[in-house]
Scaffold this motif. Structure first.
Motif, PDB file in Angstrom:
ATOM      1  N   VAL A  66      67.676  69.555  54.652  1.00 25.47           N
ATOM      2  CA  VAL A  66      66.914  68.891  53.385  1.00 25.47           C
ATOM      3  C   VAL A  66      66.438  69.537  52.320  1.00 25.47           C
ATOM      4  N   GLY A  67      64.978  70.541  53.136  1.00 25.28           N
ATOM      5  CA  GLY A  67      64.695  71.318  52.727  1.00 25.28           C
ATOM      6  C   GLY A  67      65.513  72.029  52.093  1.00 25.28           C
ATOM      7  N   ALA A  68      65.722  72.602  52.583  1.00 21.85           N
ATOM      8  CA  ALA A  68      66.237  74.507  52.295  1.00 21.85           C
ATOM      9  C   ALA A  68      67.342  73.920  51.316  1.00 21.85           C
ATOM     10  N   VAL A  69      67.948  72.778  51.450  1.00 20.92           N
ATOM     11  CA  VAL A  69      69.207  72.645  49.938  1.00 20.92           C
ATOM     12  C   VAL A  69      68.424  72.228  48.905  1.00 20.92           C
ATOM     13  N   ALA A  70      67.348  71.285  48.846  1.00 19.11           N
ATOM     14  CA  ALA A  70      66.609  71.419  47.897  1.00 19.11           C
ATOM     15  C   ALA A  70      66.014  72.931  47.291  1.00 19.11           C
ATOM     16  N   SER A  71      65.567  73.172  47.989  1.00 19.44           N
ATOM     17  CA  SER A  71      65.143  74.666  47.271  1.00 19.44           C
ATOM     18  C   SER A  71      66.014  75.404  47.116  1.00 19.44           C
ATOM     19  N   VAL A 117      54.541  79.074  64.325  1.00 12.52           N
ATOM     20  CA  VAL A 117      56.266  79.212  64.894  1.00 12.52           C
ATOM     21  C   VAL A 117      57.045  78.868  64.650  1.00 12.52           C
ATOM     22  N   ASP A 118      56.662  77.755  63.145  1.00 12.94           N
ATOM     23  CA  ASP A 118      57.840  77.348  62.457  1.00 12.94           C
ATOM     24  C   ASP A 118      58.901  78.751  61.854  1.00 12.94           C
ATOM     25  N   LEU A 119      57.715  79.079  60.968  1.00 16.35           N
ATOM     26  CA  LEU A 119      57.359  80.230  59.714  1.00 16.35           C
ATOM     27  C   LEU A 119      58.559  81.431  60.775  1.00 16.35           C
ATOM     28  N   THR A 120      57.808  81.686  61.553  1.00 13.59           N
ATOM     29  CA  THR A 120      58.704  82.502  62.530  1.00 13.59           C
ATOM     30  C   THR A 120      60.023  82.771  62.645  1.00 13.59           C
ATOM     31  N   GLY A 121      59.929  81.220  63.285  1.00 16.07           N
ATOM     32  CA  GLY A 121      61.916  80.852  63.280  1.00 16.07           C
ATOM     33  C   GLY A 121      62.617  80.894  61.938  1.00 16.07           C
ATOM     34  N   PHE A 122      61.307  80.552  60.789  1.00 16.59           N
ATOM     35  CA  PHE A 122      62.660  80.378  58.884  1.00 16.59           C
ATOM     36  C   PHE A 122      62.590  81.194  59.210  1.00 16.59           C
ATOM     37  N   LEU A 123      61.548  82.478  59.076  1.00 18.08           N
ATOM     38  CA  LEU A 123      62.177  84.460  58.883  1.00 18.08           C
ATOM     39  C   LEU A 123      63.278  84.669  60.009  1.00 18.08           C
ATOM     40  N   PHE A 124      63.477  84.669  60.998  1.00 14.17           N
ATOM     41  CA  PHE A 124      63.841  84.992  61.920  1.00 14.17           C
ATOM     42  C   PHE A 124      64.822  84.398  62.694  1.00 14.17           C
ATOM     43  N   GLY A 125      64.599  83.069  62.427  1.00 10.49           N
ATOM     44  CA  GLY A 125      66.043  82.543  63.262  1.00 10.49           C
ATOM     45  C   GLY A 125      65.746  82.452  64.768  1.00 10.49           C
ATOM     46  N   ASP A 126      66.938  81.499  64.911  1.00 10.47           N
ATOM     47  CA  ASP A 126      66.698  81.481  66.893  1.00 10.47           C
ATOM     48  C   ASP A 126      68.362  80.928  67.542  1.00 10.47           C
ATOM     49  N   VAL A 127      69.039  82.380  66.655  1.00 15.53           N
ATOM     50  CA  VAL A 127      70.494  81.462  67.364  1.00 15.53           C
ATOM     51  C   VAL A 127      70.229  81.203  68.454  1.00 15.53           C
ATOM     52  N   LEU A 128      69.865  81.696  69.612  1.00 10.82           N
ATOM     53  CA  LEU A 128      70.432  81.896  71.138  1.00 10.82           C
ATOM     54  C   LEU A 128      69.808  79.602  71.114  1.00 10.82           C
ATOM     55  N   ALA A 129      69.516  79.174  70.506  1.00 14.20           N
ATOM     56  CA  ALA A 129      68.636  77.553  70.202  1.00 14.20           C
ATOM     57  C   ALA A 129      69.638  76.854  69.586  1.00 14.20           C
ATOM     58  N   PHE A 192      70.406  80.273  57.916  1.00 16.00           N
ATOM     59  CA  PHE A 192      68.668  80.598  57.985  1.00 16.00           C
ATOM     60  C   PHE A 192      68.832  79.314  59.279  1.00 16.00           C
ATOM     61  N   ARG A 193      69.343  78.576  59.817  1.00 18.22           N
ATOM     62  CA  ARG A 193      68.795  78.324  61.498  1.00 18.22           C
ATOM     63  C   ARG A 193      69.155  79.362  62.159  1.00 18.22           C
TER      64      ARG A 193
END
Length: 290
Positions: A66-71, A117-129, A192-193
């Motif tokens: 939701v936040g990504a779409v708004a931005s 931790v959240d910022l790391t996931g935002f920048l680099f993703g977590d395809v295995l999750a 991005f996720r």
């Protein structure tokens, strides 16, 4: 053969591969137009511009999408509005929005220590999750991307070839450009996720850029880009499994590596044949319109 198949026998790797396939299709469609129209800087700026919306969504406890779409909507609206200014070039407008949105996101993130931790996931993703919910979201994004791409295809071709001709044909180049921004936004938000905003740019640009060197028509570029993205996804997951590297970054690096291999192969082919055999962006559009 066991080393080749072993990773894909694990459930989370299977889901990561399916997610990568879906992301590759979305990025192939949107990325082809980004490459043909020379909008790579815009794609980079859009991917980074998601940060403030994602950060605010995390603070509010709502879905990050939701936040990504708004931005993304704010970024796209800003680019469209400033792009109509005669005093500012489009690159200047994009650069200002890029820095402004990124700075706003960093300010929001720096206000809370819990974002590490959240910022790391935002920048680099977590395809295995990636879970089932994300796969359904990606599948919906693929359908929406294909429908939007098909609906606007004629206008996109005319816009990439000559905006003045598009206006003469009554194809409303301004509206077509807006639809391209929507298509780009959809690809970035959907991806991005999986691979993160810093790495989605590789899948958005590298496979279409590699395919442009060989295909002579736009559908061929899209098909080639999707295939290269899928190959990069599978090979990246395989390398990540055996080498213990970050999956998303390995997939992105593999995509970029395939681009450079494509450049090398195209250069070698050109040396063997004196006549030019590699199609450029303008030639692809001309072939498609002829």
């Amino acid at each position: 053969m066991e080393w080749l198949l072993e990773p894909f026998a694990v459930g989370f790797v299977q889901r990561a591969f399916v997610a990568g396939v879906l992301v590759s299709i979305v990025c192939a469609v949107a990325g082809t137009w980004v490459v043909l129209r020379g909008m790579a800087f815009l794609g980079d700026a859009m991917s980074h511009g998601l940060l403030p919306g994602v950060a605010l969504a995390a603070l509010a406890g709502v879905d990050l999408v939701v936040g990504a779409v708004a931005s993304a909507m704010v970024m796209a609206a800003g680019v469209s509005a400033l792009g109509r200014s005669r005093q500012l070039s489009q690159d200047t407008a994009i650069g200002l929005l890029f820095v402004g949105m990124l700075a706003a996101g960093v300010i929001v993130v720096s206000s809370s220590a819990s974002f590490a931790v959240d910022l790391t996931g935002f920048l680099f993703g977590d395809v295995l999750a990636v879970g089932t919910r994300e796969l359904w979201q990606l599948a919906a994004a693929v359908v929406a991307t294909l429908l939007l791409g098909a609906a606007g295809h004629r206008a996109f071709v005319a816009l990439a070839f000559d905006p003045r001709k598009a206006h003469t044909l009554g194809l409303q180049p301004g509206l077509a450009h807006g639809l391209l921004l929507v298509l780009l936004t959809l690809a970035i938000v959907a991806s991005f996720r999986v691979v993160g905003t810093l790495l989605v740019f590789a899948l958005l640009i590298a496979p279409p850029a590699a395919a442009v060197l060989w295909a002579r028509r736009i559908p061929g570029v899209m098909a080639g880009a999707a295939l290269l993205g899928i190959v990069a996804n599978g090979a990246g997951l395989l390398v990540s499994w055996h080498a213990g590297t970050a999956a998303g970054a390995t997939v992105a690096a593999t995509a970029v590596g395939l681009f450079f291999l494509s450049c090398l192969a195209a250069a070698l082919r050109s040396r063997r044949r004196p006549a030019p055999t590699v199609a450029g962006s303008a030639e692809i559009v001309e072939n498609h319109t002829s």
